[in-house]
Scaffold this active site. Structure first.
Site, PDB file in Angstrom:
ATOM      1  N   CYS A  12       0.870  -1.172   0.000  1.00  0.00           N
ATOM      2  CA  CYS A  12       0.000   0.000   0.000  1.00  0.00           C
ATOM      3  C   CYS A  12       0.911   1.227   0.000  1.00  0.00           C
ATOM      4  O   CYS A  12       2.131   1.090   0.042  1.00  0.00           O
ATOM      5  CB  CYS A  12      -1.004  -0.005   1.156  1.00  0.00           C
ATOM      6  SG  CYS A  12      -0.321   0.191   2.797  1.00  0.00           S
ATOM      7  N   CYS A  86      -1.798   1.338  -4.235  1.00  0.00           N
ATOM      8  CA  CYS A  86      -0.483   1.929  -4.526  1.00  0.00           C
ATOM      9  C   CYS A  86      -0.397   2.446  -5.949  1.00  0.00           C
ATOM     10  O   CYS A  86       0.627   2.975  -6.369  1.00  0.00           O
ATOM     11  CB  CYS A  86       0.654   0.962  -4.219  1.00  0.00           C
ATOM     12  SG  CYS A  86       0.868  -0.402  -5.353  1.00  0.00           S
ATOM     13  N   CYS A  90       3.753   0.329  -8.281  1.00  0.00           N
ATOM     14  CA  CYS A  90       4.173  -1.044  -8.024  1.00  0.00           C
ATOM     15  C   CYS A  90       4.741  -1.649  -9.306  1.00  0.00           C
ATOM     16  O   CYS A  90       4.057  -1.703 -10.321  1.00  0.00           O
ATOM     17  CB  CYS A  90       2.986  -1.877  -7.534  1.00  0.00           C
ATOM     18  SG  CYS A  90       3.460  -3.516  -6.982  1.00  0.00           S
TER      19      CYS A  90
END
Length: 135
Positions: A12, A86, A90
């Protein structure tokens, strides 16, 4: 003989709430049968106190955890990468399983608002563990 334990990475933004709670639930429920990591794309200085309190209510202590920065190495070393808000930060690698759990961010919320998020995370983790079927 290679390690056959599945590996899961929870990601996150701040690695201070959702991913910490998810990692703690999976660690607790898997009892060593899954390698568990968590990280954040922009880690906070400390874990959200309301998340710590919410997890303590269910008998899991995350008070000593520290938010960690997301690295490509952590993604590469994981079989399953679970994102929780996120966004595009990522990294994506072929051959990895990616899941996105739409969960509210507990940042800045009191315990009354964090409990339902915690409970939703637990349900997701239990389902994930069932799907992983670790030995």
């Amino acid at each position: 003989m290679p390690d056959s334990k599945p590996s899961v990475l929870f990601v996150c933004v701040h690695n201070a709430g959702r991913s910490q709670m998810a990692a703690a639930f999976l660690t607790h429920l898997a009892r060593g049968r899954v390698e568990v990591r968590s990280a954040g794309s922009a880690p906070a200085d400390s874990v959200n106190p309301a998340a710590v309190q919410a997890m303590a209510e269910v008998g899991i202590d995350i008070s000593a955890e520290t938010p960690r920065v997301l690295t490509t190495g952590a993604v590469q070393a994981s079989d399953v990468v679970i994102t929780m808000g996120c966004g595009d930060s990522c990294p994506v690698f072929p051959g990895k399983k990616y899941l996105d759990w739409a969960l509210e961010d507990p940042a800045g919320r009191g315990i009354e608002s964090v409990r339902p998020i915690r409970d939703q995370i637990e349900r997701h983790v239990r389902s994930l563990l069932s799907d992983l079927r670790p030995r």
